[in-house]
Write a protein that holds these residues in place. Structure first.
Motif: not given
Length: 450
Positions: A210-234
């Motif tokens: 849904a968001s090219p900007l959120v996709a950019r964050i995950f693409r740049r973070a690669r496999s690094a864990p970002v649990p707090r971001l995942l909690d807020l996204l929904p």
């Protein structure tokens, strides 16, 4: 700001001209900056097969490439392997994407994990070359685009030919196997495989689509864990389309629209150091509601960050530019001066602000926090954790440094009142108006691809 390699990012100078809309979004554009979901009718042909093996399928345009790969596997009848490569030729150029398993062998081929298929398949005559494993090559062409969406699940519409087992077979072996054991392909069987292979999207996948900007964050973070971001996204509800109305847009865009009227057709001559003259600063103080008192009685822009933020935001958004020492409106600024809804979409589509990677990354994260109505503590914890995952600042980065990195975006959000009137006095943005979440969501959904 230095990253983990301790190398600093340097400012890149770009011409002071109006910005253009995203050419990718523009192919299916029905609202400024919006990237709607449509259905693509695709013709998929397995190259070199005799008898021919082909499928006509209908898929949603916001599929990420790993999802598209799974659809192709089910529609064609392959075994579901994970290695693939896609080479797109849409628009003005071409781009290859690989799975992580193939990245070691293809140094200049980025991962397609967070890439939507409408980045490489935009409309009729666009073409993609899809390689499954190291042997099987498929040609994929867009036959048509369906804007009347009734069901977003993938569907096989027609086809012919069955693929042989993919393990250890060559094209010659495949032809011999097909000649020896002819098997009729049925649309019903292909659709049964598609239904069985399709699964619910995770918050990470749904938000990235849904968001090219959120996709950019995950693409740049690669496999690094970002649990707090995942909690807020929904809580961002990124699948909800924009529905801004005129009264809300007038409130949010009041200062930007006022400034464009102030610039007018003749422009504003700037001071020798490129700042607004004192007469304009006095009008900024007297005619706009900032929600906080002013310090002192100076009329110099240097003493009032609000005036600087207003001028810099209008410039960064492509609404004004400097021409021979005079601040003038761009074509976009002249067109949108009295169009508050158009101005809302224009500004949302150009966030985050900032020319350096760390400014854009931090700006995206502040937009996520605003769209999710996160508390100041939740926001700061999420931003710091994710900036570390993106390798900005490592252990030296804290909430204060993260906000400094996001300053171009944060300053604009505060300028339009999205953070509430007391943000600069330390309230943390918890008193944001009800429309702020909607604006941040629109910015995340329609933001340009960075």
């Amino acid at each position: 700001m230095p990253n983990r390699t301790e190398r600093a990012r340097h400012l890149t100078l770009v011409p002071d001209i109006e910005t253009e809309s995203d050419p990718v979004a523009g192919r299916f554009q029905d609202a400024p900056g919006d990237i709607p979901v449509v259905q693509l009718i695709l013709y998929v042909d397995v190259i070199g097969m005799n008898p021919p093996v082909w499928r006509k399928i209908k898929v949603r345009s916001d599929l990420l490439l790993p999802e598209f790969h799974a659809v192709l596997q089910a529609a064609i009848g392959w075994g579901g392997g994970t290695e693939y490569k896609m080479s797109g030729s849409a628009g003005t150029g071409s781009q290859d994407y690989c799975t992580p398993l193939l990245l070691e062998e293809t140094e200049h081929c980025p991962s397609g994990d967070y890439v939507r298929i409408d980045s490489i398949l935009l409309g009729p005559r666009d073409h993609v070359r899809y390689q499954y494993g190291k042997r099987w090559i498929h040609s994929i062409d867009v036959m048509s685009v369906d804007f009347d969406i009734d069901d977003l699940r993938p569907v096989c519409l027609a086809g012919s030919g069955m693929c042989p087992p993919d393990e250890g077979y060559s094209v010659t072996d495949a032809r011999l196997a097909q000649d020896a054991e002819p098997t009729a392909m049925t649309v019903e069987a292909a659709n049964r495989r598609l239904r069985d292979s399709w699964c619910l999207r995770s918050p990470e996948t749904e938000s990235s689509a849904a968001s090219p900007l959120v996709a950019r964050i995950f693409r740049r973070a690669r496999s690094a864990p970002v649990p707090r971001l995942l909690d807020l996204l929904p809580r961002c509800e990124l699948t909800i389309e924009s529905s801004v109305d005129l009264p809300v847009a007038q409130i949010a865009m009041e200062k930007i629209s006022w400034f464009l009227r102030c610039v007018g057709d003749r422009g504003i001559p700037l001071t020798y150091d490129g700042r607004l003259p004192e007469a304009v600063v006095e009008m900024v103080r007297e005619q706009l509601d900032w929600g906080i008192g002013w310090v002192g009685d100076s009329a110099r822009e240097f003493d009032h960050h609000q005036a600087t933020d207003l001028r810099e935001a209008a410039k960064a958004l492509g609404l004004v530019r400097v021409l021979k020492g005079t601040l003038v409106r761009t074509k976009a600024g002249a067109l949108l001066v009295d169009d508050h809804i158009g101005l809302w979409h224009h500004c949302a589509a150009r966030l985050p602000l900032g020319r350096q990677d760390h400014e854009q990354d931090a700006g995206i994260l502040f937009l996520v926090a605003l769209a999710a109505s996160a508390s100041a503590v939740q926001r700061d914890d999420m931003v710091v954790e994710t900036m570390h995952a993106l390798e900005w600042g490592v252990n030296a980065l804290d909430a204060f440094e993260a906000q400094k990195a996001a300053h171009p975006t944060v300053a604009f959000l505060d300028l339009i009142g999205a953070h509430g009137p007391l943000f600069y006095l330390g309230s943390g943005g918890t008193d944001s108006p009800s429309w702020a979440r909607r604006f941040a969501r629109d910015a995340l959904r329609t933001g340009r691809r960075l």
